[in-house]
Scaffold this active site. Structure first.
Site, PDB file in Angstrom:
ATOM      1  N   VAL A  78       0.370  -8.870  22.476  1.00  0.00           N
ATOM      2  CA  VAL A  78      -0.544  -8.447  21.397  1.00  0.00           C
ATOM      3  C   VAL A  78      -0.160  -9.035  20.040  1.00  0.00           C
ATOM      4  O   VAL A  78      -1.011  -9.158  19.145  1.00  0.00           O
ATOM      5  CB  VAL A  78      -0.617  -6.900  21.338  1.00  0.00           C
ATOM      6  CG1 VAL A  78       0.640  -6.287  20.765  1.00  0.00           C
ATOM      7  CG2 VAL A  78      -1.863  -6.427  20.607  1.00  0.00           C
ATOM      8  N   HIS A 114      -2.710 -30.424  20.587  1.00  0.00           N
ATOM      9  CA  HIS A 114      -2.564 -29.007  20.232  1.00  0.00           C
ATOM     10  C   HIS A 114      -1.552 -28.863  19.111  1.00  0.00           C
ATOM     11  O   HIS A 114      -0.782 -29.781  18.821  1.00  0.00           O
ATOM     12  CB  HIS A 114      -2.103 -28.194  21.438  1.00  0.00           C
ATOM     13  CG  HIS A 114      -3.176 -27.934  22.438  1.00  0.00           C
ATOM     14  ND1 HIS A 114      -3.498 -28.815  23.448  1.00  0.00           N
ATOM     15  CD2 HIS A 114      -4.050 -26.902  22.552  1.00  0.00           C
ATOM     16  CE1 HIS A 114      -4.499 -28.318  24.158  1.00  0.00           C
ATOM     17  NE2 HIS A 114      -4.848 -27.171  23.637  1.00  0.00           N
ATOM     18  N   LYS A 123       2.830 -25.128  20.719  1.00  0.00           N
ATOM     19  CA  LYS A 123       2.492 -25.046  22.140  1.00  0.00           C
ATOM     20  C   LYS A 123       3.682 -25.461  22.984  1.00  0.00           C
ATOM     21  O   LYS A 123       4.331 -26.467  22.720  1.00  0.00           O
ATOM     22  CB  LYS A 123       1.277 -25.926  22.449  1.00  0.00           C
ATOM     23  CG  LYS A 123       0.788 -25.758  23.893  1.00  0.00           C
ATOM     24  CD  LYS A 123      -0.571 -26.386  24.092  1.00  0.00           C
ATOM     25  CE  LYS A 123      -1.064 -26.236  25.508  1.00  0.00           C
ATOM     26  NZ  LYS A 123      -1.143 -24.806  25.945  1.00  0.00           N
ATOM     27  N   GLY A 168      -3.491 -26.539  29.955  1.00  0.00           N
ATOM     28  CA  GLY A 168      -4.269 -26.022  31.082  1.00  0.00           C
ATOM     29  C   GLY A 168      -5.670 -26.612  31.098  1.00  0.00           C
ATOM     30  O   GLY A 168      -6.217 -26.896  32.172  1.00  0.00           O
TER      31      GLY A 168
HETATM   32  N1  LIG Z   1      -7.210 -19.909  28.469  1.00  0.00           N
HETATM   33  C1  LIG Z   1      -7.471 -20.099  27.187  1.00  0.00           C
HETATM   34  O1  LIG Z   1      -8.642 -20.178  26.755  1.00  0.00           O
HETATM   35  C2  LIG Z   1      -6.338 -20.147  26.233  1.00  0.00           C
HETATM   36  C3  LIG Z   1      -5.048 -20.093  26.705  1.00  0.00           C
HETATM   37  N2  LIG Z   1      -3.997 -20.025  25.858  1.00  0.00           N
HETATM   38  C4  LIG Z   1      -2.673 -19.858  26.479  1.00  0.00           C
HETATM   39  O2  LIG Z   1      -2.226 -18.542  26.196  1.00  0.00           O
HETATM   40  C5  LIG Z   1      -0.794 -18.518  26.142  1.00  0.00           C
HETATM   41  C6  LIG Z   1      -0.360 -17.886  24.846  1.00  0.00           C
HETATM   42  O3  LIG Z   1      -0.784 -18.717  23.777  1.00  0.00           O
HETATM   43  P1  LIG Z   1      -0.494 -18.218  22.274  1.00  0.00           P
HETATM   44  O4  LIG Z   1      -1.159 -16.904  22.040  1.00  0.00           O
HETATM   45  O5  LIG Z   1      -0.771 -19.361  21.373  1.00  0.00           O
HETATM   46  O6  LIG Z   1       1.094 -18.006  22.338  1.00  0.00           O
HETATM   47  P2  LIG Z   1       2.011 -17.043  21.460  1.00  0.00           P
HETATM   48  O7  LIG Z   1       3.411 -17.476  21.716  1.00  0.00           O
HETATM   49  O8  LIG Z   1       1.490 -16.963  20.071  1.00  0.00           O
HETATM   50  O9  LIG Z   1       1.767 -15.601  22.119  1.00  0.00           O
HETATM   51  C7  LIG Z   1       2.347 -15.214  23.345  1.00  0.00           C
HETATM   52  C8  LIG Z   1       2.696 -13.746  23.227  1.00  0.00           C
HETATM   53  O10 LIG Z   1       3.147 -13.250  24.490  1.00  0.00           O
HETATM   54  C9  LIG Z   1       4.241 -12.388  24.241  1.00  0.00           C
HETATM   55  N3  LIG Z   1       5.030 -12.196  25.456  1.00  0.00           N
HETATM   56  C10 LIG Z   1       5.910 -13.057  26.030  1.00  0.00           C
HETATM   57  N4  LIG Z   1       6.464 -12.485  27.128  1.00  0.00           N
HETATM   58  C11 LIG Z   1       5.906 -11.245  27.244  1.00  0.00           C
HETATM   59  C12 LIG Z   1       6.051 -10.166  28.152  1.00  0.00           C
HETATM   60  N5  LIG Z   1       6.916 -10.233  29.179  1.00  0.00           N
HETATM   61  N6  LIG Z   1       5.315  -9.050  27.962  1.00  0.00           N
HETATM   62  C13 LIG Z   1       4.447  -8.960  26.918  1.00  0.00           C
HETATM   63  N7  LIG Z   1       4.264  -9.941  25.993  1.00  0.00           N
HETATM   64  C14 LIG Z   1       4.990 -11.072  26.180  1.00  0.00           C
HETATM   65  C15 LIG Z   1       5.001 -13.064  23.099  1.00  0.00           C
HETATM   66  O11 LIG Z   1       5.881 -12.157  22.469  1.00  0.00           O
HETATM   67  C16 LIG Z   1       3.827 -13.483  22.205  1.00  0.00           C
HETATM   68  O12 LIG Z   1       3.447 -12.429  21.345  1.00  0.00           O
HETATM   69  C17 LIG Z   1      -0.350 -19.964  26.352  1.00  0.00           C
HETATM   70  O13 LIG Z   1      -0.069 -20.153  27.718  1.00  0.00           O
HETATM   71  C18 LIG Z   1      -1.597 -20.770  25.983  1.00  0.00           C
HETATM   72  O14 LIG Z   1      -1.664 -22.021  26.632  1.00  0.00           O
HETATM   73  C19 LIG Z   1      -4.139 -20.037  24.488  1.00  0.00           C
HETATM   74  C20 LIG Z   1      -5.405 -20.114  23.957  1.00  0.00           C
HETATM   75  C21 LIG Z   1      -6.604 -20.197  24.791  1.00  0.00           C
HETATM   76  O1  LIG Z   2      -1.919 -23.171  23.683  1.00  0.00           O
HETATM   77  C1  LIG Z   2      -3.065 -23.197  23.149  1.00  0.00           C
HETATM   78  O2  LIG Z   2      -3.281 -23.012  21.936  1.00  0.00           O
HETATM   79  C2  LIG Z   2      -4.202 -23.466  24.051  1.00  0.00           C
HETATM   80  N1  LIG Z   2      -3.957 -23.505  25.341  1.00  0.00           N
HETATM   81  C3  LIG Z   2      -4.941 -23.655  26.354  1.00  0.00           C
HETATM   82  C4  LIG Z   2      -4.582 -24.849  27.228  1.00  0.00           C
HETATM   83  O3  LIG Z   2      -3.356 -24.949  27.577  1.00  0.00           O
HETATM   84  O4  LIG Z   2      -5.503 -25.614  27.556  1.00  0.00           O
HETATM   85  C5  LIG Z   2      -6.361 -23.613  25.874  1.00  0.00           C
HETATM   86  C6  LIG Z   2      -6.598 -24.126  24.492  1.00  0.00           C
HETATM   87  O5  LIG Z   2      -6.663 -25.534  24.509  1.00  0.00           O
HETATM   88  C7  LIG Z   2      -5.577 -23.635  23.489  1.00  0.00           C
END
Ligand SMILES: NC(=O)C1=CN([C@@H]2O[C@H](COP(=O)(O)OP(=O)(O)OC[C@H]3O[C@@H](n4cnc5c(N)ncnc54)[C@H](O)[C@@H]3O)[C@@H](O)[C@H]2O)C=CC1
Ligand SMILES: O=C(O)C1=N[C@H](C(=O)O)C[C@H](O)C1
Length: 265
Positions: free
Chosen positions: A8, A153, A157, A163
């Site tokens: 969160v 990115h 990242k 992904g």
């Molecule tokens: N599918 C999509 O559309 C998108 C996917 N992503 C992916 O989402 C993931 C997170 O991206 P961001 O938010 O930028 O990273 P971030 O590092 O800002 O946030 C990740 C969060 O997860 C928390 N976390 C880690 N281990 C945990 C656990 N065991 N329990 C609860 N919380 C835990 C961290 O403390 C942090 O607050 C990445 O894998 C990214 O590639 C990001 C944006 C879009």
């Molecule tokens: O880490 C990100 O920020 C993002 N991750 C996703 C990915 O790994 O494709 C989706 C988006 O591009 C943002």
């Protein structure tokens, strides 16, 4: 719909709290962070006004108790652990996390025998539409068109290629009727020799605050075709994830993706 959000305090977690508060059919029911995080034990509203009344917990089972779905943008090991809790609790699991290996996917598949899991490396409508277009273009062009996927990115990242890049590469491989594994060139360095025909290249640019940009390049004889997508606001992904969570209502257990949610399959 009662929604729990994990990770969160993250870039996406914060977006999701706001997106839930702005959605009529959804309420924030739980908030989870990793053990040791300084938000654990606090009322989320002290930090994010839209999270008022929800106490942040580091116990996944507690965080999802009573929720209809949990939305998860964290890290692969965290996501797998949460999926096991969600499967026990009968809570749908929307997974945005990327960077999984085959072992992670196998464990998520097992959980998807018991609950609905929607997992997508990119939750945006645009990218999921593009995967369909890339598949069609790859099917129409012969191997004389070299396919390269370039992604960019932000500097924070931690996984590469993205992904989304892997989704686009998989779509191109499907269009060609090949398996991506064994045909993907994920890094080139040194004297590599000529490019191998039929391979699909991946390149990751990292820097600044780039939200997410992807180009699929079809470099052929006498012409180059490029299909591009650029995200400019993370709300795009949060809204897609929320749409996926609402979609899970009444769905049978299974491992779904955004093509299922968007009706593009
Ligand atoms: N599918 C999509 O559309 C998108 C996917 N992503 C992916 O989402 C993931 C997170 O991206 P961001 O938010 O930028 O990273 P971030 O590092 O800002 O946030 C990740 C969060 O997860 C928390 N976390 C880690 N281990 C945990 C656990 N065991 N329990 C609860 N919380 C835990 C961290 O403390 C942090 O607050 C990445 O894998 C990214 O590639 C990001 C944006 C879009
Ligand atoms: O880490 C990100 O920020 C993002 N991750 C996703 C990915 O790994 O494709 C989706 C988006 O591009 C943002």
């Amino acid at each position: 719909m009662k929604i729990a959000v994990t990770g969160v305090s993250g870039r996406m977690g914060r977006m999701l709290v706001d997106a839930v508060s702005e959605t009529e059919d959804a309420t924030l029911h739980g908030a989870i962070e990793r053990s040791g995080h300084d938000w654990v034990g606090r009322d989320l509203g002290e930090i994010l006004p839209a999270g008022s009344g929800v106490t942040v917990t580091d116990d996944p089972a507690k965080g999802i108790a009573g929720a209809d779905a949990v939305i998860d943008f964290t890290a692969p090991d965290a996501t797998v652990a949460l999926a096991k809790s969600a499967a026990e609790a009968g809570v749908a699991h929307v997974i945005g996390t990327t960077g999984f290996d085959d072992s992670h996917i196998a464990q998520l598949d097992a959980c998807a025998d018991r609950i609905a899991i929607v997992r997508a490396g990119n939750m945006s409508l645009g990218v999921n539409l593009l995967t369909q277009l890339v598949r069609q273009v790859a099917a129409s062009l012969g191997v004389e068109y070299d396919i390269e996927v370039v992604e960019a990115h932000h500097r924070h990242k931690v996984d590469a290629p993205s992904g989304t890049a892997l989704m686009l590469g998989e779509a191109a491989a499907e269009g060609r009727g090949i398996s991506l594994s064994g045909m993907a060139d994920r890094a080139r360095d040194g004297i590599t020799g000529p490019r191998e025909a039929g391979h699909i290249g991946f390149h990751a640019i990292r820097g600044g605050d780039i939200i997410g940009a992807h180009d699929v390049i079809f470099a052929g004889p006498g012409e180059t075709i490029t299909i591009s997508h650029a995200a400019t606001d993370r709300q795009l992904f949060a809204k897609g994830a929320l749409r996926a969570a609402l979609w899970t209502v009444g769905k049978a257990p299974g491992h779904y993706d955004m093509l299922d949610v968007l009706g593009l399959r």
